[in-house]
Design a protein around this motif. Structure first.
Motif, PDB file in Angstrom:
ATOM      1  N   ILE A   8       1.161  -1.414  -0.368  1.00 53.57           N
ATOM      2  CA  ILE A   8       0.066  -0.236   0.463  1.00 53.57           C
ATOM      3  C   ILE A   8       1.068   1.359   0.188  1.00 53.57           C
ATOM      4  CG2 ILE A   8      -1.912   1.333   1.505  1.00 53.57           C
ATOM      5  CD1 ILE A   8      -2.585  -1.165   2.738  1.00 53.57           C
ATOM      6  N   ASP A   9       1.121   2.114  -1.273  1.00 59.42           N
ATOM      7  CA  ASP A   9       1.860   2.977  -1.082  1.00 59.42           C
ATOM      8  C   ASP A   9       1.103   4.316  -0.567  1.00 59.42           C
ATOM      9  OD1 ASP A   9       4.337   4.775  -2.720  1.00 59.42           O
ATOM     10  OD2 ASP A   9       2.366   6.089  -2.997  1.00 59.42           O
ATOM     11  N   ARG A  10      -0.698   4.714  -0.220  1.00 61.82           N
ATOM     12  CA  ARG A  10      -1.159   5.459   0.159  1.00 61.82           C
ATOM     13  C   ARG A  10      -2.540   5.496   0.077  1.00 61.82           C
ATOM     14  NH1 ARG A  10       0.593   6.951  -4.780  1.00 61.82           N
ATOM     15  NH2 ARG A  10      -0.896   7.909  -6.616  1.00 61.82           N
ATOM     16  N   ILE A  11      -3.378   5.581   1.232  1.00 62.64           N
ATOM     17  CA  ILE A  11      -5.062   5.540   0.949  1.00 62.64           C
ATOM     18  C   ILE A  11      -5.136   7.142   1.082  1.00 62.64           C
ATOM     19  CG2 ILE A  11      -6.622   5.264   2.269  1.00 62.64           C
ATOM     20  CD1 ILE A  11      -5.000   2.724   3.860  1.00 62.64           C
ATOM     21  N   ARG A  15     -10.257   6.495   1.886  1.00 62.87           N
ATOM     22  CA  ARG A  15     -11.464   5.741   0.803  1.00 62.87           C
ATOM     23  C   ARG A  15     -10.889   4.386  -0.191  1.00 62.87           C
ATOM     24  NH1 ARG A  15     -14.428   8.299  -2.847  1.00 62.87           N
ATOM     25  NH2 ARG A  15     -13.099  10.176  -2.818  1.00 62.87           N
ATOM     26  N   ILE A  16      -9.552   5.487  -0.855  1.00 60.39           N
ATOM     27  CA  ILE A  16      -8.712   4.458  -1.708  1.00 60.39           C
ATOM     28  C   ILE A  16      -7.264   4.511  -1.689  1.00 60.39           C
ATOM     29  CG2 ILE A  16      -8.281   4.050  -4.353  1.00 60.39           C
ATOM     30  CD1 ILE A  16     -10.646   6.450  -4.638  1.00 60.39           C
ATOM     31  N   ALA A  17      -7.398   2.391  -1.703  1.00 62.92           N
ATOM     32  CA  ALA A  17      -5.085   2.155  -1.431  1.00 62.92           C
ATOM     33  C   ALA A  17      -5.246   2.666  -2.810  1.00 62.92           C
ATOM     34  CB  ALA A  17      -5.817   1.401  -0.806  1.00 62.92           C
ATOM     35  N   VAL A  18      -4.047   2.777  -2.813  1.00 61.31           N
ATOM     36  CA  VAL A  18      -3.169   3.512  -3.853  1.00 61.31           C
ATOM     37  C   VAL A  18      -1.578   1.706  -3.588  1.00 61.31           C
ATOM     38  CG1 VAL A  18      -1.607   4.045  -5.859  1.00 61.31           C
ATOM     39  CG2 VAL A  18      -3.511   5.395  -4.439  1.00 61.31           C
ATOM     40  N   ILE A  19      -1.901   0.467  -4.125  1.00 62.09           N
ATOM     41  CA  ILE A  19      -1.314  -0.368  -4.433  1.00 62.09           C
ATOM     42  C   ILE A  19      -0.627  -1.048  -5.267  1.00 62.09           C
ATOM     43  CG2 ILE A  19      -1.623  -2.986  -3.523  1.00 62.09           C
ATOM     44  CD1 ILE A  19      -4.302  -2.663  -2.606  1.00 62.09           C
ATOM     45  N   GLU A  38      -7.291  -3.629   9.659  1.00 58.99           N
ATOM     46  CA  GLU A  38      -5.848  -3.286  10.445  1.00 58.99           C
ATOM     47  C   GLU A  38      -5.182  -2.702   9.388  1.00 58.99           C
ATOM     48  OE1 GLU A  38      -6.687  -6.171  10.248  1.00 58.99           O
ATOM     49  OE2 GLU A  38      -5.562  -7.281  10.288  1.00 58.99           O
ATOM     50  N   ALA A  39      -5.234  -2.716   7.824  1.00 60.63           N
ATOM     51  CA  ALA A  39      -4.876  -2.696   6.755  1.00 60.63           C
ATOM     52  C   ALA A  39      -4.073  -0.566   7.328  1.00 60.63           C
ATOM     53  CB  ALA A  39      -4.726  -2.675   5.417  1.00 60.63           C
ATOM     54  N   ARG A  40      -2.792  -0.828   6.882  1.00 64.13           N
ATOM     55  CA  ARG A  40      -1.967   0.832   6.839  1.00 64.13           C
ATOM     56  C   ARG A  40      -1.333   1.236   5.499  1.00 64.13           C
ATOM     57  NH1 ARG A  40      -5.356   1.315  10.199  1.00 64.13           N
ATOM     58  NH2 ARG A  40      -5.533   1.307  11.745  1.00 64.13           N
ATOM     59  N   GLU A  41      -0.624   2.150   5.416  1.00 60.84           N
ATOM     60  CA  GLU A  41      -0.344   2.548   4.014  1.00 60.84           C
ATOM     61  C   GLU A  41       1.069   1.858   4.425  1.00 60.84           C
ATOM     62  OE1 GLU A  41      -1.370   6.967   2.886  1.00 60.84           O
ATOM     63  OE2 GLU A  41       0.432   6.982   4.160  1.00 60.84           O
ATOM     64  N   GLY A  42       1.958   2.119   4.021  1.00 55.94           N
ATOM     65  CA  GLY A  42       2.944   0.824   3.839  1.00 55.94           C
ATOM     66  C   GLY A  42       3.224  -0.691   3.987  1.00 55.94           C
ATOM     67  N   ASP A  43       2.088  -1.378   3.795  1.00 61.84           N
ATOM     68  CA  ASP A  43       2.054  -2.578   4.795  1.00 61.84           C
ATOM     69  C   ASP A  43       2.064  -3.642   3.191  1.00 61.84           C
ATOM     70  OD1 ASP A  43       1.319  -2.326   6.978  1.00 61.84           O
ATOM     71  OD2 ASP A  43      -0.381  -2.440   6.961  1.00 61.84           O
ATOM     72  N   TRP A  44       2.685  -4.451   3.235  1.00 60.98           N
ATOM     73  CA  TRP A  44       2.803  -5.560   2.246  1.00 60.98           C
ATOM     74  C   TRP A  44       1.549  -6.334   2.362  1.00 60.98           C
ATOM     75  CZ3 TRP A  44       5.524  -6.077  -2.205  1.00 60.98           C
ATOM     76  CH2 TRP A  44       7.159  -5.003  -2.777  1.00 60.98           C
ATOM     77  N   LEU A  45       0.963  -7.220   1.374  1.00 60.89           N
ATOM     78  CA  LEU A  45      -0.400  -7.895   1.283  1.00 60.89           C
ATOM     79  C   LEU A  45       0.340  -8.721   0.270  1.00 60.89           C
ATOM     80  CD1 LEU A  45      -2.626  -4.572   0.196  1.00 60.89           C
ATOM     81  CD2 LEU A  45      -2.208  -5.429   2.123  1.00 60.89           C
TER      82      LEU A  45
ATOM     83  N   LYS B 403       7.109  17.131  16.370  1.00 62.24           N
ATOM     84  CA  LYS B 403       6.881  16.103  16.241  1.00 62.24           C
ATOM     85  C   LYS B 403       6.320  15.433  14.810  1.00 62.24           C
ATOM     86  CE  LYS B 403       3.957  14.050  19.816  1.00 62.24           C
ATOM     87  NZ  LYS B 403       3.224  12.852  18.907  1.00 62.24           N
ATOM     88  N   LEU B 404       6.750  14.275  14.336  1.00 65.39           N
ATOM     89  CA  LEU B 404       6.285  13.956  13.397  1.00 65.39           C
ATOM     90  C   LEU B 404       4.863  14.091  14.303  1.00 65.39           C
ATOM     91  CD1 LEU B 404       9.118  11.939  11.290  1.00 65.39           C
ATOM     92  CD2 LEU B 404       7.707  14.475  11.137  1.00 65.39           C
ATOM     93  N   PHE B 405       3.505  13.761  12.279  1.00 67.40           N
ATOM     94  CA  PHE B 405       2.364  13.165  12.374  1.00 67.40           C
ATOM     95  C   PHE B 405       2.186  11.655  12.271  1.00 67.40           C
ATOM     96  CE2 PHE B 405       1.938  18.015  11.604  1.00 67.40           C
ATOM     97  CZ  PHE B 405       0.562  18.476  12.142  1.00 67.40           C
ATOM     98  N   PRO B 406       1.545  11.018  13.076  1.00 73.53           N
ATOM     99  CA  PRO B 406       1.455   9.524  11.999  1.00 73.53           C
ATOM    100  C   PRO B 406       0.955   9.162  10.664  1.00 73.53           C
ATOM    101  CG  PRO B 406      -0.326  10.215  13.289  1.00 73.53           C
ATOM    102  CD  PRO B 406       0.553  11.173  13.446  1.00 73.53           C
ATOM    103  N   ASP B 407       0.602  10.316   9.941  1.00 76.31           N
ATOM    104  CA  ASP B 407       0.108  10.452   9.011  1.00 76.31           C
ATOM    105  C   ASP B 407       1.491  10.637   7.614  1.00 76.31           C
ATOM    106  OD1 ASP B 407      -2.509  10.225   6.872  1.00 76.31           O
ATOM    107  OD2 ASP B 407      -1.130  12.096   7.120  1.00 76.31           O
ATOM    108  N   ILE B 408       1.875  10.210   7.066  1.00 74.51           N
ATOM    109  CA  ILE B 408       2.488  10.218   6.123  1.00 74.51           C
ATOM    110  C   ILE B 408       1.565  11.695   5.368  1.00 74.51           C
ATOM    111  CG2 ILE B 408       3.821  10.107   3.395  1.00 74.51           C
ATOM    112  CD1 ILE B 408       3.909   7.468   4.432  1.00 74.51           C
ATOM    113  N   ASN B 409       1.149  12.120   4.990  1.00 71.65           N
ATOM    114  CA  ASN B 409       0.851  13.168   3.934  1.00 71.65           C
ATOM    115  C   ASN B 409       0.428  14.639   4.682  1.00 71.65           C
ATOM    116  OD1 ASN B 409      -0.074  12.372   1.621  1.00 71.65           O
ATOM    117  ND2 ASN B 409      -2.232  12.509   1.853  1.00 71.65           N
TER     118      ASN B 409
END
Lengths: 82, 526
Positions: A8-11, A15-19, A38-45, B403-409
């Motif tokens: 996941i590069d980003r969400i 709403r939309i996950a860019v994979i 529980e999926a987050r940005e940066g997670d491998w799938l 202090k960084l945010f948890p979110d990348i953007n």
């Protein structure tokens, strides 16, 4: 049916996950509802793909940890000491 | 006053250092050519890379800075290639998402990059890893940025007026001496240096005051004080035609650490009078002196030319500072520093007054010779003229906080760039949380041009944030028909409500802003 590694590069806007797939940089824009909660940005799938459609998504924690460790090391090596 | 009598071989291009070359470029996706507008000081290109950000900041002369590079789709690289960019001085990735760093990988591989800046966030994606790998392969480092950091960027400022200045600024006065010196009037100089100037007439003292520079000069004196420290310059400031003229050479080289160069070659001077032609050889007399003022080029010749060549008798009245010249039936009276000349008691006007420089008199002879039925032709060549100084600007980092945010953007690097009166705010993909934090931290967000955060998404650009910036122009960077619906209607509505002009790369293609630091113009590809 095939299995692919992706990340996941980003969400976008929550709403939309860019994979991105590992091998050919092919990408999927998928609704987050298709992802494990529980999926987050940066997670491998681990993606199960059939007819170019992603039909199943599982989080690949080992792959995520492995990559994160390797990339963090590279980053720290390149980062200028202030 | 006719100056077309002067045959001027005048290499304007090299003289004025104006880039008259227009860049053209084609986009990878279509064959249409888009002409980049002329750079009037600073040019900021919001490159159409589809869904993603890529912003090129170029001084007319000086550093080239790239903020983000879009996806790895070749578009940013193509833009740079077509703009003939051979080197990027500062490359900055606002955050490690693929729509910001993908194109940077291609650029790093193909164009020389001097330094790379990012924030402290990393990504686990193959494209981010490739980004690091290519940085390492090129022997570069990464400098990480956070709030209160500054990126120092260099602009090379030419102190010489542009062609436009010469044509339109009637008050401009530029004087070329034959001993490698150029004089510029005080007002034009202080404008170029972006500092205040004052003249204390009774003390004949000139003061130039910039941000961290105080220069004190004295008319007719070679002493100069720079931030209180006394130094010497080789030519003194002087007053000509009510203009305070400042010598540039030592100011540029010794005081401001810039480059000064100038080659001057008088090829021939031909005087005709009473049917006879006289060719003047300059090997043993002073070369003509050249002035540009009132949109004209004026050549002044040493007084000896007339006396020696035409066999005239010359008298000097020290009290009146007046020369009287007798040639045949003509009596010509010329006053130093006065625009009026008398020929047999008839008054004629000179374009600039006769002046004494280094104890020698120089006279704009052309109108005088015309009045007695003669003429003069001067063939000379000035080239490789350069009076350039380095000027350091700061790109100020407003986000992320330490202090960084948890979110990348939200950890996106947000940059503020004040180019004199025109200010830019580049918001990266910063969202509400980052915006609120910048507001809470009471940062000066006010900007003329705003690059909207996160492609015009409603995740960003809150009313409070926009009100604090009060931009005149807002630009979002988004791909046509992108799956995220960027730009979002709420954001466009908010901007419309406060009367902001909006441009977007999906609609306008690449958007190019050029500015001289006072006003700006916007060019779009479509």
């Amino acid at each position: 049916m095939e299995y692919k590694k992706g990340v996941i590069d980003r969400i976008e806007d929550g709403r939309i996950a860019v994979i991105f797939l590992e091998d050919d940089l092919k990408r999927y824009d998928l609704p987050v509802s298709l992802l494990p909660a529980e999926a987050r940005e940066g997670d491998w799938l681990r993606l199960t793909i059939s007819d170019d459609k992603v039909i199943k998504i599982e989080i690949n924690k080992d792959e995520t940890d492995k990559r994160r460790k390797r990339i963090t090391e590279k980053f720290l090596r390149l980062r200028k000491k202030k | 006053m006719k100056n077309d009598r002067f045959k001027l071989i005048y290499k304007l291009k090299s003289l004025l250092l104006v880039s008259i070359v227009f860049f053209t470029f084609s986009l990878s996706s279509c064959s249409k050519l888009y002409k980049l507008p002329e750079n009037k000081g600073l040019r900021v290109s919001f490159i159409d890379v589809g869904q993603g950000d890529a912003i090129l900041i170029e001084f007319n002369k000086g550093d080239k800075i790239l903020i983000d590079g879009g996806e790895k789709n070749g578009k940013a690289l193509t833009f740079l290639n077509n703009a003939k960019i051979k080197e990027i001085d500062k490359m900055l990735a606002t955050h490690p998402h693929s729509d910001h760093i993908g194109g940077l990988v291609e650029i790093l591989k193909n164009i020389s990059v001097k330094s790379v800046y990012t924030n402290e966030d990393i990504a686990t994606t193959p494209i981010y890893e490739e980004f690091l790998d290519v940085i390492e392969k090129k022997g570069l480092n990464i400098e990480t940025l956070k709030r209160e950091d500054k990126i120092k960027v260099k602009e090379i400022v030419s102190l010489l007026p542009s062609m436009d200045d010469i044509k339109t600024n009637k008050d401009l006065f530029l004087l070329f001496l034959n001993n490698d010196e150029i004089y510029l009037d005080l007002d034009s100089l202080s404008q170029k240096l972006n500092c205040k100037s004052s003249y204390i007439a009774e003390e004949k003292r000139v003061i130039l005051e910039g941000e961290d520079l105080l220069i004190e000069l004295q008319i007719d004196s070679k002493k100069i004080k720079v931030n209180g420290e006394e130094k010497k310059i080789s030519n003194p400031p002087m007053v000509v035609s009510n203009k305070i003229l400042i010598p540039l050479k030592d100011l540029v080289v010794k005081i401001l650490y810039g480059n000064f160069d100038y080659s001057y070659n008088v090829k021939e001077v031909n005087v005709s009078y009473k049917g006879k032609k006289y060719k003047i050889n300059f090997s043993n007399i002073d070369k003509p002196l050249l002035a540009i003022t009132n949109g004209k080029i004026i050549c002044t010749l040493p007084i000896r030319i007339i006396s020696e060549i035409l066999g005239a008798k010359v008298g000097w009245d020290h009290k009146e500072r007046k020369y009287t010249i007798w040639i045949d039936e003509f009596k010509i009276e010329i006053w130093i520093d006065k625009l009026e000349v008398k020929v047999n008691d008839e008054t004629i006007n000179l374009p600039i007054p006769p002046m004494i420089i280094n104890e020698k008199a120089f006279i704009p002879f052309s109108p005088i010779l015309e009045a007695i039925g003669g003429s003069i032709e001067v063939d000379f060549d000035i080239k490789d003229m350069k009076a350039e100084i380095p000027k350091i600007h700061n790109l100020r980092v407003l986000n992320p906080p330490s202090k960084l945010f948890p979110d990348i953007n939200n950890n996106s690097i947000v940059l503020k760039f004040d180019y004199n009166d025109i200010t830019f705010l580049f918001s990266g993909d910063a969202e509400k949380e980052a915006e609120n934090d910048m507001l809470k931290s009471k940062l000066n967000l006010n900007a003329t041009i705003l690059k909207l955060g996160h492609h015009g998404s409603s995740s960003s650009s809150t009313e409070r944030y926009l009100n604090a910036i009060t931009p005149e122009v807002a630009i979002y960077m988004a791909g046509k028909g992108n799956p995220y619906g960027h730009p979002h209607k709420e954001v466009l509505d908010r901007l419309e409500k406060i009367g902001v002009k909006v441009y977007g790369t999906d609609v306008n293609g690449s958007i190019v802003i050029t500015t001289d630091g006072k006003s700006y113009s916007i060019g779009t590809e479509r």
